[in-house]
Motif scaffolding. Sequence first.
Motif, PDB file in Angstrom:
ATOM      1  N   LEU A   1      32.670  48.160 -33.677  1.00  0.00           N
ATOM      2  CA  LEU A   1      33.976  48.734 -34.000  1.00  0.00           C
ATOM      3  C   LEU A   1      33.836  50.103 -34.652  1.00  0.00           C
ATOM      4  O   LEU A   1      34.688  50.982 -34.449  1.00  0.00           O
ATOM      5  N   ASP A   2      32.759  50.315 -35.408  1.00  0.00           N
ATOM      6  CA  ASP A   2      32.589  51.610 -36.053  1.00  0.00           C
ATOM      7  C   ASP A   2      32.393  52.730 -35.036  1.00  0.00           C
ATOM      8  O   ASP A   2      32.815  53.869 -35.266  1.00  0.00           O
ATOM      9  N   GLN A   3      31.761  52.416 -33.897  1.00  0.00           N
ATOM     10  CA  GLN A   3      31.598  53.441 -32.870  1.00  0.00           C
ATOM     11  C   GLN A   3      32.936  53.796 -32.225  1.00  0.00           C
ATOM     12  O   GLN A   3      33.217  54.965 -31.943  1.00  0.00           O
TER      13      GLN A   3
ATOM     14  N   ARG B   1      24.026  51.485 -28.460  1.00  0.00           N
ATOM     15  CA  ARG B   1      24.868  52.671 -28.396  1.00  0.00           C
ATOM     16  C   ARG B   1      25.862  52.439 -27.266  1.00  0.00           C
ATOM     17  O   ARG B   1      25.492  52.435 -26.092  1.00  0.00           O
ATOM     18  N   GLN B   2      27.111  52.233 -27.620  1.00  0.00           N
ATOM     19  CA  GLN B   2      28.116  51.792 -26.661  1.00  0.00           C
ATOM     20  C   GLN B   2      28.983  52.965 -26.194  1.00  0.00           C
ATOM     21  O   GLN B   2      30.193  53.013 -26.426  1.00  0.00           O
ATOM     22  N   ASP B   3      28.337  53.891 -25.519  1.00  0.00           N
ATOM     23  CA  ASP B   3      29.031  55.089 -25.043  1.00  0.00           C
ATOM     24  C   ASP B   3      30.127  54.757 -24.044  1.00  0.00           C
ATOM     25  O   ASP B   3      31.202  55.369 -24.054  1.00  0.00           O
ATOM     26  N   GLN B   4      29.875  53.793 -23.153  1.00  0.00           N
ATOM     27  CA  GLN B   4      30.878  53.478 -22.136  1.00  0.00           C
ATOM     28  C   GLN B   4      32.118  52.851 -22.761  1.00  0.00           C
ATOM     29  O   GLN B   4      33.248  53.105 -22.303  1.00  0.00           O
ATOM     30  N   ALA B   5      31.938  52.053 -23.794  1.00  0.00           N
ATOM     31  CA  ALA B   5      33.095  51.469 -24.477  1.00  0.00           C
ATOM     32  C   ALA B   5      33.934  52.564 -25.133  1.00  0.00           C
ATOM     33  O   ALA B   5      35.174  52.541 -25.072  1.00  0.00           O
ATOM     34  N   CYS B   6      33.277  53.518 -25.759  1.00  0.00           N
ATOM     35  CA  CYS B   6      33.999  54.630 -26.395  1.00  0.00           C
ATOM     36  C   CYS B   6      34.710  55.489 -25.352  1.00  0.00           C
ATOM     37  O   CYS B   6      35.857  55.921 -25.564  1.00  0.00           O
ATOM     38  N   THR B   7      34.053  55.711 -24.219  1.00  0.00           N
ATOM     39  CA  THR B   7      34.676  56.488 -23.150  1.00  0.00           C
ATOM     40  C   THR B   7      35.888  55.756 -22.598  1.00  0.00           C
ATOM     41  O   THR B   7      36.932  56.369 -22.325  1.00  0.00           O
ATOM     42  N   TRP B   8      35.754  54.438 -22.436  1.00  0.00           N
ATOM     43  CA  TRP B   8      36.896  53.655 -21.941  1.00  0.00           C
ATOM     44  C   TRP B   8      38.093  53.794 -22.887  1.00  0.00           C
ATOM     45  O   TRP B   8      39.226  54.010 -22.434  1.00  0.00           O
TER      46      TRP B   8
ATOM     47  N   VAL C   1      45.965  46.308 -22.338  1.00  0.00           N
ATOM     48  CA  VAL C   1      45.268  45.182 -22.963  1.00  0.00           C
ATOM     49  C   VAL C   1      43.870  45.072 -22.376  1.00  0.00           C
ATOM     50  O   VAL C   1      43.704  45.054 -21.148  1.00  0.00           O
ATOM     51  N   ALA C   2      42.870  44.986 -23.239  1.00  0.00           N
ATOM     52  CA  ALA C   2      41.493  44.755 -22.806  1.00  0.00           C
ATOM     53  C   ALA C   2      40.990  43.515 -23.540  1.00  0.00           C
ATOM     54  O   ALA C   2      40.556  43.592 -24.693  1.00  0.00           O
ATOM     55  N   ASN C   3      41.091  42.378 -22.890  1.00  0.00           N
ATOM     56  CA  ASN C   3      40.651  41.117 -23.489  1.00  0.00           C
ATOM     57  C   ASN C   3      39.251  40.787 -22.986  1.00  0.00           C
ATOM     58  O   ASN C   3      39.060  40.519 -21.800  1.00  0.00           O
ATOM     59  N   GLU C   4      38.281  40.839 -23.874  1.00  0.00           N
ATOM     60  CA  GLU C   4      36.874  40.573 -23.542  1.00  0.00           C
ATOM     61  C   GLU C   4      36.406  41.440 -22.375  1.00  0.00           C
ATOM     62  O   GLU C   4      35.791  40.955 -21.423  1.00  0.00           O
ATOM     63  N   LEU C   5      36.695  42.722 -22.477  1.00  0.00           N
ATOM     64  CA  LEU C   5      36.212  43.695 -21.497  1.00  0.00           C
ATOM     65  C   LEU C   5      35.091  44.548 -22.058  1.00  0.00           C
ATOM     66  O   LEU C   5      34.040  44.702 -21.432  1.00  0.00           O
ATOM     67  N   LEU C   6      35.293  45.110 -23.250  1.00  0.00           N
ATOM     68  CA  LEU C   6      34.335  46.085 -23.772  1.00  0.00           C
ATOM     69  C   LEU C   6      32.962  45.477 -24.024  1.00  0.00           C
ATOM     70  O   LEU C   6      31.943  46.170 -23.956  1.00  0.00           O
ATOM     71  N   ASP C   7      32.896  44.174 -24.307  1.00  0.00           N
ATOM     72  CA  ASP C   7      31.598  43.540 -24.540  1.00  0.00           C
ATOM     73  C   ASP C   7      30.755  43.475 -23.277  1.00  0.00           C
ATOM     74  O   ASP C   7      29.546  43.242 -23.347  1.00  0.00           O
ATOM     75  N   ASN C   8      31.386  43.679 -22.110  1.00  0.00           N
ATOM     76  CA  ASN C   8      30.654  43.651 -20.844  1.00  0.00           C
ATOM     77  C   ASN C   8      30.336  45.028 -20.295  1.00  0.00           C
ATOM     78  O   ASN C   8      29.752  45.142 -19.217  1.00  0.00           O
ATOM     79  N   LEU C   9      30.739  46.088 -20.990  1.00  0.00           N
ATOM     80  CA  LEU C   9      30.439  47.430 -20.486  1.00  0.00           C
ATOM     81  C   LEU C   9      28.987  47.781 -20.797  1.00  0.00           C
ATOM     82  O   LEU C   9      28.498  47.542 -21.910  1.00  0.00           O
ATOM     83  N   PRO C  10      28.266  48.328 -19.828  1.00  0.00           N
ATOM     84  CA  PRO C  10      26.848  48.647 -20.036  1.00  0.00           C
ATOM     85  C   PRO C  10      26.626  49.530 -21.264  1.00  0.00           C
ATOM     86  O   PRO C  10      27.424  50.430 -21.556  1.00  0.00           O
ATOM     87  N   LEU C  11      25.549  49.250 -21.982  1.00  0.00           N
ATOM     88  CA  LEU C  11      25.222  49.966 -23.211  1.00  0.00           C
ATOM     89  C   LEU C  11      23.764  50.358 -23.227  1.00  0.00           C
ATOM     90  O   LEU C  11      22.951  49.810 -22.471  1.00  0.00           O
ATOM     91  N   ARG C  12      23.433  51.293 -24.076  1.00  0.00           N
ATOM     92  CA  ARG C  12      22.053  51.714 -24.257  1.00  0.00           C
ATOM     93  C   ARG C  12      21.477  51.009 -25.479  1.00  0.00           C
ATOM     94  O   ARG C  12      22.194  50.695 -26.436  1.00  0.00           O
ATOM     95  N   LEU C  13      20.178  50.750 -25.434  1.00  0.00           N
ATOM     96  CA  LEU C  13      19.486  50.079 -26.530  1.00  0.00           C
ATOM     97  C   LEU C  13      18.335  50.958 -27.021  1.00  0.00           C
ATOM     98  O   LEU C  13      17.627  51.570 -26.201  1.00  0.00           O
ATOM     99  N   PHE C  14      18.147  50.992 -28.336  1.00  0.00           N
ATOM    100  CA  PHE C  14      17.072  51.781 -28.936  1.00  0.00           C
ATOM    101  C   PHE C  14      16.318  50.920 -29.938  1.00  0.00           C
ATOM    102  O   PHE C  14      16.914  50.115 -30.658  1.00  0.00           O
ATOM    103  N   ASP C  15      14.990  51.117 -29.973  1.00  0.00           N
ATOM    104  CA  ASP C  15      14.194  50.388 -30.959  1.00  0.00           C
ATOM    105  C   ASP C  15      14.170  51.158 -32.271  1.00  0.00           C
ATOM    106  O   ASP C  15      14.806  52.217 -32.406  1.00  0.00           O
ATOM    107  N   THR C  16      13.445  50.629 -33.249  1.00  0.00           N
ATOM    108  CA  THR C  16      13.446  51.236 -34.584  1.00  0.00           C
ATOM    109  C   THR C  16      12.784  52.604 -34.617  1.00  0.00           C
ATOM    110  O   THR C  16      12.963  53.362 -35.576  1.00  0.00           O
TER     111      THR C  16
END
Length: 306
Positions: free
Chosen positions: A225-227, A157-164, A123-138
């Motif tokens: 969720l799509d990632q 780009r939520q690579d750490q969430a996908c890895t988790w 169970v991961a309750n409100e965990l993935l939203d706190n995993l570090p992510l990368r940000l890109f501009d337009t």
Amino acid sequence: MGFAEFMERALYDPEHGFYESGQAGRRGGHFITSPEVGPLFGAVVGRMLDHRWDDLGRPDPFTVVDAGAGPGTLARTVAKAEPHCMPALRWINVERSAAGRSSHTVGQSARAMPEGPITGVIVANELLDNLPLRLFDTNGREVGEDPASPDARLTPRQDQACTWLAQALSFLDRGTVVVIDYMSTTEKMATRPWPEWLRTYRGHERGEDPWTAPGSQDITCEVALDQLAAMCPPTRVNSQAEWLRVHGIDELVDEGAAAWRAGAVRGDLAALTGRSRTIEAEALLDPAGLGGFTVAEWDVPVPQGD
């Protein structure tokens, strides 16, 4: 420094990170999660665990990993509910921060995920939203430690969430990964101003921008969720309100109301506990709040299509 590294330090630095403050996920802290609303959420999770235990043939041990357990409230409330699977239950609280681990009183306490394979539920309750992510501009440039304009359009780009998620699925021999969080899609977030989906919290209220006073406020991002689905499509996706109803929250509230009617005159503890279930359910089912969270589930082995 990229934003992922900045967010990692702001949240998890051993000396100055937000989660080492010991306030996250507590009623007196900066925010509360569903388990902190009261014991009702844990009682429903207990029912969900009974369903999965039965589906898996009642294995013993039946391992439950609470990833991002915070102070361990979910473990305590599930134990209090005494689900049928309790005699076989092996509960592991996984929490990075020493402050959170110091409050674990039920089950095992660990800093990292256990070695697999295990049979049970992660169970991961409100965990993935706190995993570090990368940000890109337009223009495709990566955003770092310098603040972005509030009007800017950014893409996470939520690579750490996908890895988790990939690691969690790999730990399971048989069972289910349950991710509960506020979710969106990459496309939708890219069309909205970033302060709508990359938020901070301090003292139960929205904080300042993520770059301000790092370590003093939570930094949280809607989960794309799509990632996650691109890595492995979920077996089931529901709102938290729908998921709680599937696993019997309405029945538990009705039982509580009956206990209140039977004991209101005496004002005994069972009656008061029953009355509180109605109030807790309102918060947990609120579509504008916790009830609007998404619950995504992945079954292992992954069901094969026709």
